[in-house]
Scaffold this motif. Structure first.
Motif, short mmCIF file in Angstrom:
data_model
loop_
_atom_site.label_atom_id
_atom_site.label_comp_id
_atom_site.label_asym_id
_atom_site.label_seq_id
_atom_site.Cartn_x
_atom_site.Cartn_y
_atom_site.Cartn_z
N ARG A 124 0.79 -1.23 0.00
CA ARG A 124 0.00 0.00 0.00
C ARG A 124 0.82 1.28 0.00
O ARG A 124 0.25 2.36 -0.04
CB ARG A 124 -0.97 0.03 1.20
CG ARG A 124 -1.93 -1.15 1.24
CD ARG A 124 -2.69 -1.17 2.54
NE ARG A 124 -1.84 -1.29 3.70
CZ ARG A 124 -1.23 -2.40 4.08
NH1 ARG A 124 -1.37 -3.52 3.39
NH2 ARG A 124 -0.46 -2.42 5.14
N GLU A 125 2.13 1.20 0.07
CA GLU A 125 2.97 2.40 0.12
C GLU A 125 4.18 2.22 -0.79
O GLU A 125 4.46 1.11 -1.26
CB GLU A 125 3.44 2.67 1.55
CG GLU A 125 2.34 2.99 2.54
CD GLU A 125 1.81 4.41 2.41
OE1 GLU A 125 2.37 5.19 1.60
OE2 GLU A 125 0.84 4.74 3.12
N LYS A 154 -2.68 0.52 -3.73
CA LYS A 154 -3.89 0.31 -2.94
C LYS A 154 -4.67 -0.92 -3.37
O LYS A 154 -5.72 -1.22 -2.79
CB LYS A 154 -4.80 1.54 -3.06
CG LYS A 154 -4.25 2.79 -2.38
CD LYS A 154 -5.30 3.90 -2.42
CE LYS A 154 -4.85 5.10 -1.60
NZ LYS A 154 -5.92 6.13 -1.56
N ASP A 179 -10.23 3.08 1.77
CA ASP A 179 -11.25 3.26 2.80
C ASP A 179 -12.63 3.21 2.15
O ASP A 179 -12.78 3.41 0.94
CB ASP A 179 -11.04 4.61 3.50
CG ASP A 179 -11.87 4.74 4.76
OD1 ASP A 179 -12.65 3.82 5.07
OD2 ASP A 179 -11.74 5.78 5.45
N THR A 205 -10.48 -1.42 10.22
CA THR A 205 -9.06 -1.15 10.35
C THR A 205 -8.77 -0.97 11.83
O THR A 205 -9.66 -1.16 12.67
CB THR A 205 -8.63 0.09 9.53
OG1 THR A 205 -7.20 0.19 9.53
CG2 THR A 205 -9.23 1.37 10.11
N SER A 207 -5.96 1.41 14.68
CA SER A 207 -5.02 2.52 14.78
C SER A 207 -3.93 2.22 15.79
O SER A 207 -3.97 1.21 16.50
CB SER A 207 -5.76 3.79 15.20
OG SER A 207 -6.22 3.67 16.54
N ARG A 208 -2.97 3.13 15.83
CA ARG A 208 -1.89 2.98 16.82
C ARG A 208 -2.47 2.92 18.23
O ARG A 208 -1.96 2.20 19.10
CB ARG A 208 -0.92 4.16 16.68
CG ARG A 208 0.37 4.01 17.46
CD ARG A 208 1.16 5.30 17.46
NE ARG A 208 1.60 5.69 16.14
CZ ARG A 208 2.82 5.45 15.66
NH1 ARG A 208 3.71 4.80 16.40
NH2 ARG A 208 3.17 5.87 14.46
N TRP A 221 5.04 0.19 14.65
CA TRP A 221 3.74 0.54 14.08
C TRP A 221 3.85 0.77 12.57
O TRP A 221 4.78 1.42 12.10
CB TRP A 221 3.15 1.78 14.73
CG TRP A 221 1.96 2.31 13.97
CD1 TRP A 221 1.90 3.39 13.15
CD2 TRP A 221 0.66 1.71 13.93
NE1 TRP A 221 0.66 3.53 12.61
CE2 TRP A 221 -0.14 2.51 13.07
CE3 TRP A 221 0.08 0.58 14.54
CZ2 TRP A 221 -1.48 2.21 12.80
CZ3 TRP A 221 -1.24 0.30 14.27
CH2 TRP A 221 -2.01 1.10 13.42
N ARG A 222 2.90 0.26 11.83
CA ARG A 222 2.74 0.57 10.41
C ARG A 222 1.26 0.48 10.09
O ARG A 222 0.58 -0.44 10.54
CB ARG A 222 3.51 -0.42 9.53
CG ARG A 222 3.49 -0.02 8.05
CD ARG A 222 4.27 -1.04 7.22
NE ARG A 222 4.46 -0.57 5.85
CZ ARG A 222 3.58 -0.73 4.87
NH1 ARG A 222 2.43 -1.36 5.11
NH2 ARG A 222 3.84 -0.28 3.66
N ASP A 223 0.77 1.44 9.33
CA ASP A 223 -0.65 1.46 9.01
C ASP A 223 -1.06 0.15 8.34
O ASP A 223 -0.46 -0.24 7.34
CB ASP A 223 -0.95 2.65 8.09
CG ASP A 223 -2.45 2.90 7.96
OD1 ASP A 223 -3.15 1.97 7.50
OD2 ASP A 223 -2.90 4.00 8.30
N GLY A 225 -3.66 -0.55 6.63
CA GLY A 225 -4.58 -0.43 5.51
C GLY A 225 -5.99 -0.76 5.97
O GLY A 225 -6.35 -0.58 7.15
N SER A 331 4.24 -4.60 9.91
CA SER A 331 4.39 -4.86 8.47
C SER A 331 4.47 -6.35 8.17
O SER A 331 4.19 -6.78 7.05
CB SER A 331 5.66 -4.17 7.95
OG SER A 331 6.82 -4.80 8.44
#
Length: 599
Positions: A124-125, A154, A179, A205, A207-208, A221-223, A225, A331
């Motif tokens: 995703r990045e 994405k 999203d 999803t 969050s942190r 931490w890594r988003d 998605g 990740s």
């Protein structure tokens, strides 16, 4: 790029669309860090690509290393470890993976020149590559590459099938960068060769702030998605279906995955050949040989490979805890879901909760240790669907043809009087043994019997308080098999009740078992655990190696159990159970219904 952005780099990229090479020169200095293949494509369902990174250094050292970062914009500052689950490289932004500069370059220390071939997956990045000196504990940034990315970072990726809450429902879970406000997720599916329909998907999803501690809440931490799940209902038993993942963008255009296939579950009690694979503690590893955080699952790729090779002879998979050992480096959940995609996109991939998914002090875990790296169950409960009433309490039941499975959550209290104990008894009692003769109990920690060294040292040969409350349930409801992970080896017991073998037979069981056979199948990939030298009377077969279990139900009266090694896929231990329905009804110790003399 934050930190020391160095410009002594080149990026050479392969354009997938035009199939020609171009080079971007950042400076004309002689030092090089460049990619031999760069612009990565997700066209035609491609979710991974190999790149070659070439580099030179004026002051090479044996502890120089290359880090792979995503997102490409990372912090090269160092952050000290907050607890024992935070491990080197001690950067404030954890790399996706890393490799020492001399890994495939024996002459690097003399020439300062090297090359690494690395595999990237769509996460995703964008990506960047960085050369560090100073080793893993005191890293100093030397140089950073340009960024590269997949054509559509994405895109929907890594589908995970799972049984729904009814036998004729299949769930599809996948990951994307979309999203619900950007695109509507759905699955297009139908009987193979016939018209397809669309089923909407829900989106989750985290969050942190959902994390409970370091490293998950800090450097790891890594988003994640967005995680989508669709429910495909009213399936025809044993029928082949095709499906693909879709997102409808706000402009009316569509983003598609490749097409996949699965076979619907048989009707409960249906008499057909049904094949089940079970293992625990597999984890993940990099196909390119790179290092990861928590890099101690040397057998995982072999186990994955053997299951894929025999996938045409597999109907459902149970991974009973310690799924990917991300331990707070988030990740790696992407890495794991990509690794098992050939399996999970084709057959139901059912998981159980293990200590490395759930345990964290002060969070309601039965064990107050740091094994989840601050995840406290959130990624596992979100990334994978299970038909539990509440996925935070990770116990559930599921049917597959002639099998009835009861899956416990050993990271929550299972003892008599608890909510989970009530679930276990209800699950075992609900099996219609005339239609589903094969009753299987699954859990991560060993609640039965194990000759593992640390259990023997405790004098228990089990998880403390493991079987004390449960063994009367297993006996009362005549559980055929109880299979566990957690202990990283393989072991099989005799049919046993209260430490006593109820049969001296080892390979051909006929009639009533009069006890449950307990199996440790925790050799999925993580570093192996040693057996005690004490020779226990109930242990039939031990193997200090990586492997997995396969059950084949031929009909209502014949079951084959096989233990296969991950190294070659061959069978090293097996037994068969042959019996009739009256054998299941037969009276056993502590398993006899009340009778009366009234006539």
């Amino acid at each position: 790029m934050r930190g020391h952005t160095m410009s002594n780099l080149f990026l050479k990229s392969l354009s997938i669309r035009r199939q020609w090479l171009f080079m971007i020169q950042l400076m004309s200095e002689p030092l090089l860090l460049y990619l031999a293949q760069g612009l990565l494509s997700s066209f035609q369902g491609q979710n991974s690509e190999w790149v070659t990174v070439n580099f030179t250094s004026p002051n090479p050292s044996s502890d120089d290393w290359i880090g792979v970062f995503s997102p490409a914009n990372f912090s090269a500052s160092t952050c000290s470890a907050e607890n024992k689950r935070v491990s080197p490289p001690l950067l404030c932004t954890a790399p996706i993976k890393y490799q020492f500069a001399n890994y495939s370059n024996p002459g690097y220390g003399n020439t300062g020149e090297g090359s690494l071939r690395l595999q990237l997956i769509n996460q995703r990045e964008d990506f960047s590559f960085a050369l560090f000196s100073g080793g893993l504990t005191n890293p100093k940034l030397i140089s950073v590459s340009n960024t590269v990315s997949f054509v559509n970072p994405k895109a929907p990726v890594y589908p995970r099938l799972a049984q729904g809450k009814t036998w004729n429902e299949m769930t599809v879970t996948w990951t994307s960068g979309y999203d619900i406000n950007e695109a509507e997720p759905f699955v297009e599916w139908g009987l193979q060769g016939l018209d397809q329909i669309r089923s909407p998907a829900g989106t989750l999803t985290f969050s942190r702030n959902s994390m409970c501690g370091a490293p998950a809440r800090t450097v790891g931490w890594r988003d994640p998605g967005f995680i989508h799940t669709s429910f495909l209902k009213e399936l025809w038993p044993n029928s082949m279906y095709t499906y693909k993942l879709g997102h409808r963008l706000s402009n009316g255009s569509y983003i598609w995955s490749q097409s996949y296939n699965f076979k619907a579950s048989p009707y409960p009690g249906q008499n057909s050949q049904q094949r089940v694979v079970i293992f625990g503690d597999m984890g993940k590893a990099e196909a390119d040989g790179s290092n990861e955080y928590n890099n101690f699952q040397p057998g995982s790729l072999n186990t994955t490979k053997q299951i894929i090779q025999d996938l045409n002879n597999t109907d459902i998979v149970f991974h009973i805890g310690d799924i990917c050992y991300a331990n707070g480096y988030l990740s790696q959940w992407d890495q794991f879901t990509a690794q098992v995609e050939p399996i999970s996109s084709t057959v139901p991939y059912m998981i159980a909760s293990g200590n490395h998914e759930r345990d964290w002090p002060g969070t309601g875990s039965f064990y107050g240790n740091l094994d989840s790296g601050g995840e406290c169950g959130v990624p596992a409960e979100t990334m994978y669907y299970v038909p539990a009433t509440n996925r935070a309490n990770f116990w559930y039941s599921t049917d597959y043809g002639m099998f009835h499975f009861c899956i416990a959550d050993t990271e929550h209290d299972w003892r008599e009087g608890t909510e989970q104990y009530k679930f276990i008894e209800n699950c075992l009692a609900s099996a219609d043994r005339q239609k589903q003769p094969w009753l299987i109990f699954l859990a991560h920690r060993v609640l039965g019997y194990s000759s593992n060294n640390f259990y023997a040292q405790q004098g228990s040969f089990e998880e403390p308080m493991g079987r004390e409350s449960l063994q009367r349930l297993w006996q009362k409801y005549k559980v055929d098999l109880a299979v566990y992970g957690h202990v990283h080896n393989y072991e099989r017991t005799c049919p046993i009740y209260e430490n006593v073998c109820t049969s001296q037979e080892k390979s051909q069981y006929k009639g009533a078992l009069n006890g449950t056979i307990h199996v440790v199948a925790g050799g999925g990939g993580a570093g192996l655990a040693d057996f005690t030298p004490i020779q226990t009377t109930w242990s039939i077969y031990k193997d200090h190696d990586f492997g997995f279990v396969k059950l084949t139900a031929f009909d209502h009266s014949n079951l084959l159990f096989e233990y296969k090694k991950s190294s070659d896929g061959k069978v090293y231990d097996s037994f068969a159970i042959s019996r009739d329905y009256r054998d299941i009804l037969a009276c056993v110790t502590d398993g006899c219904p009340s009778t009366t003399l009234a006539s």
